[in-house]
Design an enzyme around this catalytic site. Structure first.
Site, PDB file in Angstrom:
ATOM      1  N   SER A 131      21.036  10.756   5.191  1.00 58.70           N
ATOM      2  CA  SER A 131      21.573  11.199   6.477  1.00 58.70           C
ATOM      3  C   SER A 131      22.343  12.514   6.346  1.00 58.70           C
ATOM      4  O   SER A 131      23.068  12.736   5.372  1.00 58.70           O
ATOM      5  CB  SER A 131      22.503  10.126   7.057  1.00 58.70           C
ATOM      6  N   LYS A 157      23.266  -2.028  15.288  1.00 53.42           N
ATOM      7  CA  LYS A 157      23.882  -1.570  16.540  1.00 53.42           C
ATOM      8  C   LYS A 157      24.126  -2.694  17.541  1.00 53.42           C
ATOM      9  O   LYS A 157      25.065  -2.613  18.341  1.00 53.42           O
ATOM     10  CB  LYS A 157      23.021  -0.481  17.190  1.00 53.42           C
ATOM     11  N   ASN A 185      27.320   2.411  18.188  1.00 53.20           N
ATOM     12  CA  ASN A 185      27.033   3.171  16.969  1.00 53.20           C
ATOM     13  C   ASN A 185      28.281   3.821  16.373  1.00 53.20           C
ATOM     14  O   ASN A 185      28.190   4.526  15.372  1.00 53.20           O
ATOM     15  CB  ASN A 185      25.951   4.225  17.223  1.00 53.20           C
ATOM     16  N   TYR A 240      14.323  15.245  14.944  1.00 48.29           N
ATOM     17  CA  TYR A 240      14.855  16.462  14.323  1.00 48.29           C
ATOM     18  C   TYR A 240      14.437  16.637  12.864  1.00 48.29           C
ATOM     19  O   TYR A 240      14.889  17.568  12.196  1.00 48.29           O
ATOM     20  CB  TYR A 240      16.383  16.527  14.442  1.00 48.29           C
TER      21      TYR A 240
END
Length: 293
Positions: free
Chosen positions: A20, A76, A97, A232
């Site tokens: 991440s 979540k 989140n 992305y």
């Protein structure tokens, strides 16, 4: 640079979170603002833990002095039962989140929706919002649809390959936004929907490095459309490239990623992040990934 004395310890809980970019964005922004800011990935796969362990991890984070946690797949929804308080928008979405830990209490927020809302407002400030087509009604899609309706979209056509999920999501959203229409649609209807639409929002995995391609027939795009993609990696998906080539106004997936991070930074620290600065750093990180790929 400020000589702030504050220090912050935060983390990211979920499956496969080691790659991440979020920790890097948070830590760089903390550095620039003069904070002692440490952001640690907590990868459930590497630890051999199931998503159901999120409650235990919250308690451990509290004992170890964490200020908060970002929460991603598969936790979540699972985290909801372990929170003392849930922000109204997060409760409506049924997903959290971001969790702030303060005075032994856990408060949940959803920056998926607020991150996209901020991205839309800053990246496409003049976008017409009368009628929008959205592809994808999963978890991220739900948050994005909520953001679109919050922003004032009057007619939202929700398209998903899972007809039952799409219909359920459309009904939920219509209940929250009675002044707007939300309609479940099928991909077969896109040739009829796109000529009526002001904008297109894409919320499926198509276009990711592992799922290359375009999520619809790109000949349906017109220069008058605005186009938003939440993918992305890569930042320039096939949809984004073709939309730009046709003269569409485009919001790439990095905008939402930065919006999420900036809002979470604010929730954790009480300080406003510089979204433009975070985006510049985000683009540096993505470019470095593409060079080494």
């Amino acid at each position: 640079m400020s000589n702030r004395a504050e220090s912050f310890l935060v983390g990211l809980v979920g499956d496969g979170v080691m790659p991440s970019l979020t920790p890097h964005m948070h830590e760089r922004e903390g550095d620039v603002q003069g904070l002692r800011y440490l952001y640690r990935p907590i990868d459930l796969l590497e630890l051999g833990l199931p998503g159901e362990s999120v409650g235990e991890l919250l308690q451990s984070a509290h004992r170890m002095g964490f200020n908060g946690l970002n929460i991603t797949h598969p936790c979540k929804q699972l985290v909801l039962d372990h929170l003392d308080e849930i922000a109204p928008d997060a409760r409506r979405l049924g997903a959290v989140n971001t969790v702030i830990i303060r005075d032994g209490r856990f408060t949940g927020h959803n920056t998926d929706f607020s991150g996209f809302a901020a991205a839309l407002a800053s990246g496409l400030p003049d976008a017409k919002l009368d009628r929008v087509v959205q592809l994808g009604a999963g978890g991220a899609g739900s948050a994005v649809a909520y953001a679109l309706l919050t922003a004032g979209v009057r007619h939202l056509d929700l398209v998903d390959t899972d007809a039952a999920r799409c219909a359920e999501r459309a009904a939920e959203l219509a209940g929250f936004f009675p002044d707007s229409s939300v309609t479940a649609r099928t991909t077969a209807e896109l040739p009829q929907l796109m000529p009526l639409a002001d904008g297109l929002v894409h919320c499926t995995p198509v276009g990711m490095a592992a799922h290359p391609g375009a999520p619809l027939d790109l000949s349906l795009l017109e220069s008058r459309h605005w186009v938003a993609d939440i993918v992305y990696r890569p930042i320039d998906t096939e949809l984004v490239r073709e939309a730009r080539a046709k003269g569409c106004e485009v919001l790439d997936g990095g905008r939402m990623a930065v919006g999420q991070a900036a809002d979470a930074f604010r929730i954790f620290t009480g300080l406003e992040a510089d979204a433009d600065r975070m985006r510049a750093h985000f683009l540096e990180l993505v470019a470095a990934e593409e060079v080494t790929a």
